[in-house]
Each structure stands twice: as C-alpha cells, then as structure tokens.
Design an enzyme around this catalytic site. Structure first.
Site, PDB file in Angstrom:
ATOM      1  CE  LYS A 122     -33.540  22.496 -13.902  1.00 17.05           C
ATOM      2  NZ  LYS A 122     -32.220  22.142 -14.192  1.00 17.05           N
TER       3      LYS A 122
ATOM      4  CE  LYS B  91     -38.362  12.118 -13.648  1.00 22.81           C
ATOM      5  NZ  LYS B  91     -38.296  12.649 -14.489  1.00 22.81           N
TER       6      LYS B  91
ATOM      7  CE  LYS C 271     -31.872  15.199  -3.212  1.00 21.37           C
ATOM      8  NZ  LYS C 271     -30.282  15.462  -3.044  1.00 21.37           N
TER       9      LYS C 271
END
Ligand code: TRP
Length: 328
Positions: free
Chosen positions: A110, A192, A195
């Site tokens: 992140k 994976k 969204k």
C-alpha cells in the site's frame, strides 16, 4: 467457538471476496458464536470522500446480508460504533515494534501504491486489526491468505500482553479458506481478482446477467484448445475452471471432465449461465434491502449493542491490568 472477522467497506463485493472469506462466514455462523464487522476505521487509511463513505459502509452491510450473513445467527456491526476498538488499538500501538509493522507485506504494497499518503495509520493498521480480534476473546478468524501475516502479529501482541500483565487475551487461530485466494483476474489471470484492476477484471456479486456474459466472453484465455487445469501453463482456463467448480460446488476434477473435448467458448458460456443462476438471489435480496435502510440500521444498532457488552468487559480488564486509574 468464538469467531471474529472483518471486511473493508469497498462497495460492490466481487466473487473473489465472497469465495475468499464471506462464504465461509455464512457457513460458520450456523455452528459458532460469530462477530462480523465492517471495518470503516481501517478504510480511513486511504482518503475517503465523506459524501460517499457512509453510503459505501451501509452498502457493504447490505451486501453482506444479501449474500447470507444472517443477523439472527451472528453479531453484525460497524467497527466505528464500538469505541473500544480504537482504545485497545492505541494500547497495542505501545506494544508493537515499528520494525514488525514495517515488515508487513500489505503495508509495503500500500505504501508503494500510495506514495503521497503514507500515513501512520497505514503502518499501524495491524494494531487496530489485532484490537478488533482480541477484544472479543476470539478463538478463530476466517480470512483470506493475504491476512495470515496480520493474524500472526495479532497472536504476538496477545502473547506479549499476557506475558507482561497476566493472562488477558486468547491467542486466536487463523481459519484460511482453502479455495478462496485462487480466484484470479479475468483480464490478467496471473494476478488475484481485484477491483483496482478495472471493471473488466472482476465480476461483482450483484452483476447484471448481460454484463456477466460479456465479461466472461472477453476473459483472457490461453494458447491451445484443450481445457485442462494447469495454472502455470494455462492460467486463464484454470481460473475459469476454478470459478466454475466453486460455483457448481463440484471438485475441480469433475469440472475438467465435464469440459473435456469442449471448446473455450462452451466453458465461458456455461460458466456465465451458472454464475447468473447462483447470483440471482443475491441481486434480488440487495434490491429489496436497498429500500429498507431503517431495517438495516436497526440491525447495526442491535449488533453494536451486543458487541459493546463483550468489548467493554475486555477493556475494563485491560485498563485494570495496566494500572490505569478508574474514572469512577
Ligand atoms: N485487514 C482485513 C482485510 O483487509 C480486514 C480486517 C480488519 C479484519 N480487521 C479484521 C479481518 C479482523 C479479520 C479480523 O481483509
């Protein structure tokens, strides 16, 4: 067994989220004492639009109920409604080495993706997650594979607190669903399903039939014609087979056999029709709940009330163990 799990409010859950964790919730709630929460405070580590944020949190709660999380069988609540989560997170911050937090894969990921907002919350995220879990004397935590490292840290924090101040917390077990993390992006089946890779790469649990058909038709496949499960050589086909098997509730081997000597187009169209069938009740239920916001709010109110009872008792114990002076 006491079970706890949480999910971020992102709105429009996709089939990967469902198979990775939420489907397991719906199974566990029938046999165990379950607490499930929408972790709105965790979501603040990424900047949110205040006009949208509340709606997204409510939508996530609605979606959970739509796919079968049953407020009569579990305690369903919003993290921010139970203030003990942040209180305990602070205490855990004081017990967690910064070096451990800096090692976390999700943090590193992140931080790399949000270079302009590497806030302290992003780093101490796992301390809040540990607080979520440990407040409820949780024994089992159903999560996707990507959360195993955070669970290890939560166990470490429980152990450390217990060693320093006497037995206070249960060290929870991680319950990883075997199938979940295997659902990959439709566009790039080596990644994976997520969204953040664009709408073509995932299928929402509430997707319209026409759109399901289109996305599957356009899903990435592999060279050759044969339908075999081989993620290294045939990632696209293997992913479609996996999705088919999971939604048909059959072993992969059987799905493979079923499509033997059939073409890629058949695999895609049969999988599309299967998804449309299985997801139809989810879509119906979400539409129905959308017009019943008051009912959903009542569920959250009752959930927070039940959660608070347990959380307050734990915090009282924690405060007294730490030697904090009682306020009355
Ligand atoms: N970090 C989890 C995720 O991103 C969400 C989460 C927050 C959670 N608190 C939790 C999961 C407690 C399980 C238990 O998926």
């Amino acid at each position: 067994m006491r079970i706890f799990s949480g999910i971020q409010p992102t709105g429009q859950m996709h089939i990967g989220n469902y198979l990775g964790a939420v489907k397991q919730w719906t199974e566990l709630q029938t046999r165990h004492d379950c607490f499930f929460t929408v972790v709105d405070l965790h979501a603040l580590t990424i900047q949110q639009n205040p006009q949208e944020f509340g709606k997204t949190s409510m939508e996530t709660v609605t979606e959970l109920i739509s796919v079968g999380v049953n407020p009569e069988q579990c305690v369903l609540f919003l993290q921010s409604h139970v203030k003990e989560h942040t209180e305990l997170a602070w205490i855990f911050n004081t017990l967690t080495p910064v070096s451990e937090l800096e090692r976390m894969t999700q943090y590193k990921d992140k931080a790399r993706k949000n270079k302009r907002n590497i806030n302290a919350g992003l780093l101490t995220y796992p301390a809040l997650m540990a607080a979520d879990i440990l407040l409820y004397q949780t024994q089992g935590v159903p999560v996707g594979k990507d959360q195993i490292q955070h669970l290890e840290l939560a166990r470490m924090i429980a152990r450390k607190f217990n060693n320093l101040y006497g037995k206070t917390f249960v060290e929870p077990e991680t319950l990883v669903s075997k199938e979940g993390a295997k659902v990959m992006s439709l566009q790039d089946p080596k990644k994976k399903m997520s969204k953040s890779d664009g709408t073509q790469s995932y299928i929402s649990l509430f997707e319209e039939p026409a759109s399901i058909r289109k996305k599957l038709t356009e899903a990435t496949t592999d060279a050759g014609k044969e339908i075999v499960y081989n993620p290294a050589k045939k990632p696209g086909i293997s992913n479609l087979l996996t999705i088919h098997a999971l939604f048909a509730k059959i072993p992969l081997k059987d799905a493979e056999k079923h499509f033997k000597n059939k073409g890629y187009a058949t695999l895609k169209s049969e999988t599309a029709e299967l998804l449309i069938d299985v997801l139809e009740p989810f879509r119906r239920k979400k539409k129905e709940l959308f017009s019943r916001e008051i009912y959903v709010k009542e569920i959250l109110k009752a959930g927070a009330r039940k959660a608070r009872t347990v959380a307050e008792a734990t915090m009282e114990d924690v405060r007294s163990k730490l030697g904090l002076v009682p306020s009355s």
